[in-house]
Scaffold this active site. Structure first.
Site, PDB file in Angstrom:
ATOM      1  N   HIS A  84       0.830  -1.210   0.000  1.00 18.50           N
ATOM      2  CA  HIS A  84       0.000   0.000   0.000  1.00 18.50           C
ATOM      3  C   HIS A  84       0.862   1.256   0.000  1.00 18.50           C
ATOM      4  CE1 HIS A  84      -3.579  -2.384   0.611  1.00 18.50           C
ATOM      5  NE2 HIS A  84      -2.979  -3.002   1.614  1.00 18.50           N
ATOM      6  N   ARG A 125      14.153  12.707   9.911  1.00 24.42           N
ATOM      7  CA  ARG A 125      15.226  12.967   8.961  1.00 24.42           C
ATOM      8  C   ARG A 125      15.128  14.410   8.502  1.00 24.42           C
ATOM      9  NH1 ARG A 125      12.175   9.574   4.508  1.00 24.42           N
ATOM     10  NH2 ARG A 125      10.801  11.198   3.735  1.00 24.42           N
TER      11      ARG A 125
END
Length: 86
Positions: free
Chosen positions: A2, A59
């Site tokens: 998905h 990040r």
């Protein structure tokens, strides 16, 4: 299975209301878990303009997308600079 098919960053086509709702939800999510660092909050937006949370990544996003040197900003914030001062 998905996974996203297309990722657009920045999503300049979003209506202001949708963008503000996403910003608000990203901030709520980060605050709810005590997240205090640079990162990305990812959402999907359907054809009706409804947004759905996917994930938060710890990040650094590239300066090409947002136009801010995030590493330098993190160092300045750690030294006491406020966000409005950046």
């Amino acid at each position: 299975r998905h996974q996203k098919v297309v990722e657009v960053a920045p999503a300049t086509h979003l209506p202001k209301e949708v963008r503000q709702a996403i910003f608000g939800d990203a901030i709520k999510l980060a605050k709810s878990v005590g997240y205090r660092n640079a990162g990305t909050a990812e959402f999907l937006v359907d054809q009706m303009g409804r947004h759905y949370f996917i994930e938060i990544n710890s990040r650094i996003i590239t300066e090409e997308i947002i136009g801010i040197d995030i590493v330098a900003a993190q160092i300045q914030i750690a030294a006491g600079t406020t966000l409005p001062q950046l």
